[in-house]
Structures are given as structure tokens and as C-alpha cells.
Design an enzyme around this catalytic site. Structure first.
Site, PDB file in Angstrom:
ATOM      1  N   LEU A 139     -15.595 -79.706 -48.969  1.00 46.19           N
ATOM      2  CA  LEU A 139     -16.278 -80.915 -48.751  1.00 46.19           C
ATOM      3  C   LEU A 139     -15.308 -82.348 -48.170  1.00 46.19           C
ATOM      4  O   LEU A 139     -15.933 -83.578 -48.237  1.00 46.19           O
ATOM      5  CB  LEU A 139     -16.966 -81.571 -49.742  1.00 46.19           C
ATOM      6  CG  LEU A 139     -18.168 -80.895 -50.326  1.00 46.19           C
ATOM      7  CD1 LEU A 139     -19.171 -81.682 -51.303  1.00 46.19           C
ATOM      8  CD2 LEU A 139     -19.296 -80.826 -48.605  1.00 46.19           C
ATOM      9  N   HIS A 169     -12.727 -84.120 -45.661  1.00 45.98           N
ATOM     10  CA  HIS A 169     -12.770 -84.062 -43.713  1.00 45.98           C
ATOM     11  C   HIS A 169     -11.750 -83.563 -43.245  1.00 45.98           C
ATOM     12  O   HIS A 169     -10.464 -83.656 -43.967  1.00 45.98           O
ATOM     13  CB  HIS A 169     -12.272 -85.488 -43.679  1.00 45.98           C
ATOM     14  CG  HIS A 169     -13.974 -85.981 -44.392  1.00 45.98           C
ATOM     15  ND1 HIS A 169     -14.236 -86.749 -45.490  1.00 45.98           N
ATOM     16  CD2 HIS A 169     -15.262 -86.489 -43.934  1.00 45.98           C
ATOM     17  CE1 HIS A 169     -15.604 -87.176 -45.453  1.00 45.98           C
ATOM     18  NE2 HIS A 169     -16.293 -87.272 -44.606  1.00 45.98           N
ATOM     19  N   GLU A 178      -5.253 -82.931 -49.312  1.00 46.62           N
ATOM     20  CA  GLU A 178      -3.613 -82.721 -48.682  1.00 46.62           C
ATOM     21  C   GLU A 178      -2.658 -82.035 -49.531  1.00 46.62           C
ATOM     22  O   GLU A 178      -2.247 -81.091 -48.914  1.00 46.62           O
ATOM     23  CB  GLU A 178      -3.807 -83.058 -46.632  1.00 46.62           C
ATOM     24  CG  GLU A 178      -4.631 -82.875 -46.180  1.00 46.62           C
ATOM     25  CD  GLU A 178      -6.700 -83.413 -46.677  1.00 46.62           C
ATOM     26  OE1 GLU A 178      -7.475 -83.495 -46.012  1.00 46.62           O
ATOM     27  OE2 GLU A 178      -6.486 -84.755 -47.550  1.00 46.62           O
ATOM     28  N   ASP A 230       4.599 -64.777 -53.446  1.00 46.85           N
ATOM     29  CA  ASP A 230       4.009 -64.658 -53.343  1.00 46.85           C
ATOM     30  C   ASP A 230       5.529 -63.784 -52.778  1.00 46.85           C
ATOM     31  O   ASP A 230       6.088 -61.960 -52.585  1.00 46.85           O
ATOM     32  CB  ASP A 230       3.348 -64.552 -51.973  1.00 46.85           C
ATOM     33  CG  ASP A 230       3.204 -62.695 -50.910  1.00 46.85           C
ATOM     34  OD1 ASP A 230       2.889 -61.805 -51.730  1.00 46.85           O
ATOM     35  OD2 ASP A 230       3.649 -63.669 -49.435  1.00 46.85           O
TER      36      ASP A 230
END
Length: 163
Positions: A76, A78, A115, A129
Site C-alpha cells: 500500500l 505510494h 523508504e 548475505d
């Protein structure tokens, strides 16, 4: 702060918030994540001795890319035209940690908190990783929003109340 969830409509269904009537303002957000590792692993990161390459350079690019892809990852959110994303690292040899700080900025109708959080989180995952071959016991912790500015709710700093 509002007591209602903005992503739930009147019928209780998840929905994307309509931001079309919001004013365009400068929005900024800072977030962090921390990767705790063995002291030897941290030294290998610091001196670029891991087989996979420059851990921090790759993690920086991964974090920036993740911020740009946030709307693809979180249903959800933007899609945003980010004007700035940065990812920085602080190596703490005493605590054997890499502290990741991300920053996102735009001029728009919705904030950039997700973000910034995504950038810090994916940078941490990338460090994991790239180092897991030598240290599977690493811990990713302290993922949080540090600060945000702009928008209707104003300024927030972790530890403060929303003003």
C-alpha cells in the site's frame, strides 16, 4: 497522532490512501538498522577482506535501490519520485557492530518513512548475505525510524512526541 489506521477503509478493507488533496511539501526521513557480528567478521568488513567483495559499497547500493523499490515491496506504499537517498555506515569495534543510517528526501504529498526504513533494512540484509559464509550468527537489530519532517503531522524525532 490519529487513533485510526489510515490504510483501512470504512468497510474494514485494506486500501491505498488517497493523497491527491494533500499539499506538496518537502519530506525527509532518517532510519537506522544495526548488524551485530563477530569481531573478526567486522575486521574483515573494515579491511575489505571478504570473498564476495566490498561489503559496505554493495550494501550502500542495495539500500539505495531498495528505497527506490519500496512501493513494489510494501503493497500500500505510494510510488515516490525520490530526490535523495543516502546510506551511511559506522563501524563500532568495541561493540562489534555496523550501524546503518539511511536518509530519504522528496517534494511530494506523502512521507518517505517507509523508504528510509526499507533502505536501512535491505542494507543490513545485504551485509548479512555478504558475511554469512564466515559468520552465520549475525543479528540484525534496532531497525527504527529516527526522525521525519514535513507533512501534516509535522516533525518527529525518536524519543519525542509527534509535534
Amino acid at each position: 497522532m490519529s487513533d485510526s489506521l489510515t490504510h483501512i477503509d470504512a468497510s474494514g478493507q485494506a486500501s491505498m490512501v488517497d493523497v491527491s488533496t494533500k499539499a506538496v511539501t518537502v519530506r525527509e526521513a532518517w532510519a537506522q538498522a544495526c548488524v551485530r557480528m563477530q569481531p573478526d567478521t567486522l575486521l574483515q568488513v573494515k579491511y575489505n577482506q571478504l570473498q564476495k567483495g566490498d561489503v559496505l559499497a554493495v550494501a550502500r547500493i542495495a539500500g539505495i535501490q531498495a528505497a527506490k523499490k519500496c512501493a513494489d515491496l510494501i503493497p500500500l506504499c505510494h510510488p515516490l519520485a525520490l530526490s535523495k537517498v543516502s546510506v551511511d555506515f559506522e563501524l563500532d569495534e568495541t561493540n562489534s557492530t555496523v550501524l546503518i543510517t539511511s536518509y530519504c528526501k522528496l517534494s511530494g504529498q506523502t512521507g518517505v518513512e517507509m523508504e528510509a526504513l526499507t533502505a536501512a533494512s535491505v542494507a543490513a540484509l545485504t551485509i548479512y548475505d555478504m558475511c554469512k559464509a564466515v559468520d552465520m550468527g549475525m543479528v540484525i537489530e534496532q531497525v527504527c525510524l529516527l526522525e521525519k519532517s514535513g507533512g501534516r503531522r509535522g516533525h518527529y524525532r525518536r524519543g519525542d512526541t509527534v509535534s
